[in-house]
Every structure is written in C-alpha cells, then in structure tokens.
Design a protein around this motif. Structure first.
Motif, PDB file in Angstrom:
ATOM      1  N   LEU A 108       0.827  -1.207   0.000  1.00 52.39           N
ATOM      2  CA  LEU A 108       0.000   0.000   0.000  1.00 52.39           C
ATOM      3  C   LEU A 108       0.860   1.256   0.000  1.00 52.39           C
ATOM      4  O   LEU A 108       0.558   2.232  -0.687  1.00 52.39           O
ATOM      5  CB  LEU A 108      -0.925  -0.003   1.226  1.00 52.39           C
ATOM      6  CG  LEU A 108      -2.091  -0.996   1.213  1.00 52.39           C
ATOM      7  CD1 LEU A 108      -2.812  -0.996   2.547  1.00 52.39           C
ATOM      8  CD2 LEU A 108      -3.066  -0.680   0.084  1.00 52.39           C
ATOM      9  N   SER A 109       1.933   1.231   0.783  1.00 55.63           N
ATOM     10  CA  SER A 109       2.801   2.402   0.855  1.00 55.63           C
ATOM     11  C   SER A 109       3.582   2.628  -0.429  1.00 55.63           C
ATOM     12  O   SER A 109       4.086   3.725  -0.666  1.00 55.63           O
ATOM     13  CB  SER A 109       3.768   2.264   2.032  1.00 55.63           C
ATOM     14  OG  SER A 109       4.614   1.134   1.859  1.00 55.63           O
ATOM     15  N   LEU A 157      -1.273  -2.135 -14.535  1.00 58.70           N
ATOM     16  CA  LEU A 157      -0.364  -2.752 -13.570  1.00 58.70           C
ATOM     17  C   LEU A 157       0.023  -4.169 -13.988  1.00 58.70           C
ATOM     18  O   LEU A 157       1.180  -4.587 -13.834  1.00 58.70           O
ATOM     19  CB  LEU A 157      -1.005  -2.779 -12.181  1.00 58.70           C
ATOM     20  CG  LEU A 157      -1.164  -1.421 -11.490  1.00 58.70           C
ATOM     21  CD1 LEU A 157      -1.975  -1.562 -10.206  1.00 58.70           C
ATOM     22  CD2 LEU A 157       0.198  -0.798 -11.184  1.00 58.70           C
ATOM     23  N   VAL A 158      -0.944  -4.908 -14.528  1.00 56.20           N
ATOM     24  CA  VAL A 158      -0.648  -6.261 -15.005  1.00 56.20           C
ATOM     25  C   VAL A 158       0.317  -6.214 -16.183  1.00 56.20           C
ATOM     26  O   VAL A 158       1.248  -7.012 -16.283  1.00 56.20           O
ATOM     27  CB  VAL A 158      -1.949  -6.999 -15.382  1.00 56.20           C
ATOM     28  CG1 VAL A 158      -1.635  -8.332 -16.070  1.00 56.20           C
ATOM     29  CG2 VAL A 158      -2.804  -7.239 -14.152  1.00 56.20           C
ATOM     30  N   GLU A 159       0.075  -5.254 -17.088  1.00 52.02           N
ATOM     31  CA  GLU A 159       0.987  -5.098 -18.234  1.00 52.02           C
ATOM     32  C   GLU A 159       2.406  -4.780 -17.769  1.00 52.02           C
ATOM     33  O   GLU A 159       3.379  -5.223 -18.374  1.00 52.02           O
ATOM     34  CB  GLU A 159       0.490  -3.982 -19.153  1.00 52.02           C
ATOM     35  CG  GLU A 159      -0.536  -4.427 -20.171  1.00 52.02           C
ATOM     36  CD  GLU A 159      -0.698  -3.398 -21.277  1.00 52.02           C
ATOM     37  OE1 GLU A 159      -0.632  -2.196 -20.989  1.00 52.02           O
ATOM     38  OE2 GLU A 159      -0.882  -3.815 -22.445  1.00 52.02           O
ATOM     39  N   ALA A 160       2.512  -4.015 -16.674  1.00 53.13           N
ATOM     40  CA  ALA A 160       3.820  -3.630 -16.145  1.00 53.13           C
ATOM     41  C   ALA A 160       4.395  -4.695 -15.212  1.00 53.13           C
ATOM     42  O   ALA A 160       5.441  -4.471 -14.597  1.00 53.13           O
ATOM     43  CB  ALA A 160       3.713  -2.305 -15.411  1.00 53.13           C
ATOM     44  N   MET A 161       3.692  -5.846 -15.087  1.00 51.22           N
ATOM     45  CA  MET A 161       4.133  -6.962 -14.248  1.00 51.22           C
ATOM     46  C   MET A 161       4.176  -6.589 -12.765  1.00 51.22           C
ATOM     47  O   MET A 161       4.895  -7.199 -11.981  1.00 51.22           O
ATOM     48  CB  MET A 161       5.528  -7.449 -14.694  1.00 51.22           C
ATOM     49  CG  MET A 161       5.626  -7.828 -16.152  1.00 51.22           C
ATOM     50  SD  MET A 161       4.844  -9.418 -16.521  1.00 51.22           S
ATOM     51  CE  MET A 161       6.013 -10.553 -15.792  1.00 51.22           C
ATOM     52  N   GLU A 162       3.378  -5.594 -12.354  1.00 53.49           N
ATOM     53  CA  GLU A 162       3.309  -5.202 -10.948  1.00 53.49           C
ATOM     54  C   GLU A 162       2.113  -5.906 -10.306  1.00 53.49           C
ATOM     55  O   GLU A 162       1.093  -5.298  -9.978  1.00 53.49           O
ATOM     56  CB  GLU A 162       3.200  -3.684 -10.825  1.00 53.49           C
ATOM     57  CG  GLU A 162       4.405  -2.927 -11.370  1.00 53.49           C
ATOM     58  CD  GLU A 162       4.351  -1.444 -11.052  1.00 53.49           C
ATOM     59  OE1 GLU A 162       4.053  -1.100  -9.895  1.00 53.49           O
ATOM     60  OE2 GLU A 162       4.598  -0.638 -11.968  1.00 53.49           O
ATOM     61  N   SER A 214       1.660  -7.358  -7.396  1.00 50.95           N
ATOM     62  CA  SER A 214       1.309  -7.092  -6.002  1.00 50.95           C
ATOM     63  C   SER A 214       0.329  -5.918  -5.903  1.00 50.95           C
ATOM     64  O   SER A 214      -0.656  -5.970  -5.156  1.00 50.95           O
ATOM     65  CB  SER A 214       2.562  -6.808  -5.175  1.00 50.95           C
ATOM     66  OG  SER A 214       3.295  -5.715  -5.718  1.00 50.95           O
ATOM     67  N   LYS A 215       0.594  -4.870  -6.667  1.00 48.78           N
ATOM     68  CA  LYS A 215      -0.314  -3.721  -6.685  1.00 48.78           C
ATOM     69  C   LYS A 215      -1.642  -4.088  -7.344  1.00 48.78           C
ATOM     70  O   LYS A 215      -2.712  -3.665  -6.901  1.00 48.78           O
ATOM     71  CB  LYS A 215       0.331  -2.553  -7.421  1.00 48.78           C
ATOM     72  CG  LYS A 215       1.533  -1.940  -6.707  1.00 48.78           C
ATOM     73  CD  LYS A 215       2.073  -0.753  -7.486  1.00 48.78           C
ATOM     74  CE  LYS A 215       3.243  -0.102  -6.756  1.00 48.78           C
ATOM     75  NZ  LYS A 215       3.789   1.056  -7.502  1.00 48.78           N
TER      76      LYS A 215
END
Length: 232
Positions: free
Chosen positions: A5-6, A193-198, A200-201
């Motif tokens: 979250l942070s 975010l999925v496209e950027a492979m992030e 967790s976010k």
C-alpha cells in the motif's frame, strides 16, 4: 500488505477517485433521466414502448467493446455528436471525462431503468387511481405515493448502476482511453499494472474490487428481502 500500500504513488491511487466520481455522476444523472422513462414504459405495452425498451436494454447483451466502438465513432470527428461539439467550439469528447461520462451512462442505463420499470409495473395503477379520486394531482401523487412505495426498486437501481459503473472496462478503455488523472479508472489501472508486471499492486486493487462486489451483492440481497417483507 502495508508495504504494498505504501508503494502506491498518489497518481496510482487517483483512479479510485476518478472511478467514484464517474460512478456518482452516472448514477445521479441516470436516476433523473431513467425515472420518467421507466414510468412511461411501465404504463402500457404498445409497439413503440416495446421497441424503445429493447433499444434501451441493448447494452445488456452487446459486448462492451462493440458498444464502446460505436460510441467512439459517434463522438469522433466524423460522428454526429463529434461534429456538433466541434461546431459549438467544445471540441471532441473522446478521451475526456465528459465523453467517458456519456459512454458510462449509455452502458449503465439498463441497470437503472429495469429495476425502476419492474417496480412501477409491480405496483400497478391502483395507488395512482386512488390518489386521483381524492383530488390529488398526478405529479403530486407520483412524488408522495408512487415513489415511496417503489423505494426498493430505486435503491436496487442506484446500487446496481453505481457498482456497474465502478467495474466498467471495455467501454471505458475505448471511449476514455487510459489517460492518467483524467480517464484512468480502477479497472484500466489494474490492466496497466498487469501489463507492467506489478502483480502485487494489481492484487490490492483487484482484491478491493472483489470485496466491493461482495458488499454490493449482499446489499442487494438485503434490499430484496426487505422489499419482500414490505409487499407481503
């Protein structure tokens, strides 16, 4: 979880604000527009009413990408609305929040109209007729008699419209694009975010949407249960 979250920046959290703003405005505007339309549709079974009802409920069966594509053409430089807004000096509405709002209203329209129409039809003409015999004007009877009795239908329409708008993706992406700070909403942010492979976010936002969806379904179940008690 706290670390994830942070790690979100203000820009990455802004889609939540845009989503809530879009859902609120869509719900309020559709409530104003759909109430008289649903009342008129519930008053008879003419061919005109049936045809209009079918047109208004098309977004229920059309793939969002199809609806979004035609809305994009409609608001584009060669479309009727696009030509009108350009001639008025407003510019094109595509990839802007107002354009996104129009597309959202079209896409969510059935989710407001159908609960209202069903509620009006279930109520029937009897309460309005009784009020008329007592000398109450039609508009006053509608406001003071019909609306209170159809409150469960209104609450269902409001909840469904708000929730459906929050979860939009196809129409939003085609009409509004994914412009950060302007037209980027939660669903398109998850996609980014999925496209950027992030992942967790993406998990945090997707999990929030999952919890929100459950709360909406629970609220609808409670509303329907309450409505059943009222009309017994």
């Amino acid at each position: 979880m706290e670390e994830v979250l942070s790690s979100f920046t203000v820009e990455e959290l802004y889609p939540i604000v845009v989503s809530i703003k879009l859902a609120l405005m869509t719900t309020i505007l559709l409530l104003i527009f759909a109430t008289p339309v649903a009342w008129w549709l519930s008053r008879g079974q003419s061919a005109l009413r049936s045809t209009l009802s079918s047109v208004l409920t098309l977004p229920l069966v059309l793939p969002p990408s199809v609806l979004g594509f035609y809305m994009l053409i409609f608001m584009g430089p060669n479309g009727p609305l696009g030509k009108l807004t350009e001639s008025l000096g407003i510019g094109l509405l595509t990839f802007t929040f107002p354009g996104l709002l129009i597309g959202s209203m079209v896409y969510s329209l059935p989710f407001m109209i159908q609960p209202l129409q069903t509620s009006f039809e279930s109520l029937g003409p009897r309460p309005s007729e009784v009020a008329s015999t007592l000398g109450v004007r039609p508009f006053t009877a509608f406001v003071k008699v019909v609306l209170p009795l159809c409150r469960p239908g209104f609450l269902t329409g409001i909840v469904l419209t708000f929730a459906h708008t929050i979860g939009e993706f196809g129409v939003v992406l085609l009409i509004g694009g994914n412009v950060p700070g302007k037209t980027q909403v939660v669903s398109t942010e998850i996609y980014s975010l999925v496209e950027a492979m992030e992942y967790s976010k993406a998990h945090v936002l997707a999990g929030g949407m999952l919890v929100f969806s459950f709360i909406v379904l629970l609220a609808l179940a409670l509303l329907n249960r309450q409505a059943g008690r009222i009309f017994k």
